[in-house]
Every structure is written in structure tokens, then in C-alpha cells.
Design a protein around this motif. Sequence first.
Motif, mmCIF file in Angstrom:
data_model
loop_
_atom_site.group_PDB
_atom_site.id
_atom_site.type_symbol
_atom_site.label_atom_id
_atom_site.label_comp_id
_atom_site.label_asym_id
_atom_site.label_seq_id
_atom_site.Cartn_x
_atom_site.Cartn_y
_atom_site.Cartn_z
ATOM 1 N N UNK A 1 76.389 54.843 18.114
ATOM 2 C CA UNK A 1 77.939 54.128 17.229
ATOM 3 C C UNK A 1 77.772 53.529 15.739
ATOM 4 N N UNK A 2 78.496 53.483 15.296
ATOM 5 C CA UNK A 2 78.610 53.825 13.833
ATOM 6 C C UNK A 2 79.465 52.074 13.048
ATOM 7 N N UNK A 3 79.092 51.728 12.262
ATOM 8 C CA UNK A 3 78.603 50.546 11.584
ATOM 9 C C UNK A 3 79.452 50.935 10.355
ATOM 10 N N UNK A 4 80.810 50.743 9.653
ATOM 11 C CA UNK A 4 81.493 51.047 8.492
ATOM 12 C C UNK A 4 81.838 49.824 8.303
ATOM 13 N N UNK A 5 81.072 50.133 6.465
ATOM 14 C CA UNK A 5 81.164 48.328 5.506
ATOM 15 C C UNK A 5 82.349 49.081 4.720
ATOM 16 N N UNK A 6 83.593 48.571 4.401
ATOM 17 C CA UNK A 6 84.674 49.688 3.766
ATOM 18 C C UNK A 6 85.415 48.316 3.442
ATOM 19 N N UNK A 7 84.727 47.483 2.644
ATOM 20 C CA UNK A 7 85.642 46.920 2.086
ATOM 21 C C UNK A 7 85.701 47.108 0.750
ATOM 22 N N UNK A 8 87.263 48.038 0.224
ATOM 23 C CA UNK A 8 87.310 48.091 -0.828
ATOM 24 C C UNK A 8 88.147 47.443 -1.937
ATOM 25 N N UNK A 9 88.480 46.176 -1.873
ATOM 26 C CA UNK A 9 88.532 45.947 -2.699
ATOM 27 C C UNK A 9 87.510 45.297 -3.593
ATOM 28 N N UNK A 10 86.206 44.560 -2.551
ATOM 29 C CA UNK A 10 85.391 44.334 -3.391
ATOM 30 C C UNK A 10 83.637 45.364 -3.552
ATOM 31 N N UNK A 11 83.909 46.831 -3.541
ATOM 32 C CA UNK A 11 83.055 47.756 -3.323
ATOM 33 C C UNK A 11 82.011 47.469 -2.289
#
Length: 249
Positions: free
Chosen positions: A16-26
Motif C-alpha cells: 500500500x502506498x500512502x501519498x501526502x499531496x497537499x500542494x497548497x500547504x507543501x
Amino acid sequence: MLDPIVEVRDLEAGIVQVTMQDRVNKNTFTDGLIGGLTAAFADIGARQDCKVVILTGYDSYFSSGGTQEGLRDLFEGKMKFTDKDLYSLALNCPIPVIAAMQGHGIGGGFVMGMFADFVILARESIYTANFMKYGFTPGMGSTFILPQKLGISLAGEMMLTASTYRGEELHKRGVPFPVVARDKVLEQALELARTLAEKPRFSLVTLKDHLVFPLRKQLAAFIEDEIAMHALTFHQPEVKQRIEAFFGK
């Protein structure tokens, strides 16, 4: 539709891959990121078909740590870092966690990655335990896990100086993790995950539980000490000035 702040995706059987991708808040520790990660790890821990987790970020960011608002709340005593426990998610996950730190790991974001069972860094990315940049002592279990993973000398240097280091520099300093080109980090993480996923889940869980038991047992005392140091160092007027002046720079 907007992409979720935290995406959970089954790559292959058991992986399983968990990707953090909050581009607005880096990928700072916003409520959205914290909630997404907490829910993701809770769900994965309860699944019997998962054998290994790959935790990663997007583009050139892994995680940027605390938000400016969060640091202000800590300064004002409205919260403690233990109120939103991200640091032990990987440590307490029953199955192995690979931190594929393809992007910058800053402050608490760097520390969060260090709690994983396996760490892969990128040559081009920046890594820093920059708490003292703002004038307060490190939290999130930094004073425990960084010496464990990096060695006493380098960990002490990183925390006291709050310096930034490229992955390539950390490689030269002898960190015990693979350091590869950014576009190869996930590839290497997947290769490692496949090796782990070949094993029976019960055996992986049993061995991880044994291996990390001393870490889980010792962490609580260090967290208490860090909270005590925060009570002494966080409420200095200079700290508030530094949070306002230096955040994001």
C-alpha cells in the motif's frame, strides 16, 4: 475533482502506498494532513491483506512539518505536539513502513520519516531538524529517534545548529540509508516492498513488534522530557519573534 490530501493506493498484492499531496500547504501539518494520515494508518493497520506501507510525498516535498499557526498555538500554550500524534504512526503501525522521502523533509516532517522502519532519501532534497531555528527545543520524539537512526554526533549537530543538509551530504556523512536520485526513490522503495511482501504477514508483524519494542518502550520518557523542555523554552518572547520572522525562509 480535487486530489485528496492523503491518497491511499494499493500498488500490488500486500503493498500500500500512502501519498501526502497537499500542494497548497507543501505538506505541512495541517488538520487535513494530520487527519488523513491518522485515518490512513488506522485503516491499513486493521487490514489483513496489507504487508508493507510506502509513505511518500509529492514532487520535491515529503513533509514540511508544523504550520506557522501550529507553532503560534504551541507558543501560546493552546496545545502540545502530543495532541496530534504523527510521530508514532509509522512506529506503531503493525506492518513495516518504508519512508520514501523523495522530497524535502523539514522539522517534524523529517522526524516523522525517521520513525519508519526503512528510510530512503533523495540526493537533491533538503533534510533538517530545524526546531532551534525558531529558538525552541526539538519535539516529536526528535531527541530520541534522531540519535537512534543517525548516530549521536550527526543528530546532535542537526538539532543544535538547525542546519539544512542535502541528501548527498548526508550520504557522505555516512547515514545508514540509501540515498538515490529523486526520481529513483519510489522505484527503490517498491523493490524493497516487494521483497517484504513475499513474507507471511503474521511473521512480518511478529518480527517488527519484536524489533521496535525497545523503541516503543523508551519513547514515552523522551516525549515527557521534550514537553518539559518546551515548557521552559517555547514561551520566550524571542521564539514568537522568530516564528513570525523566519517561518518558511
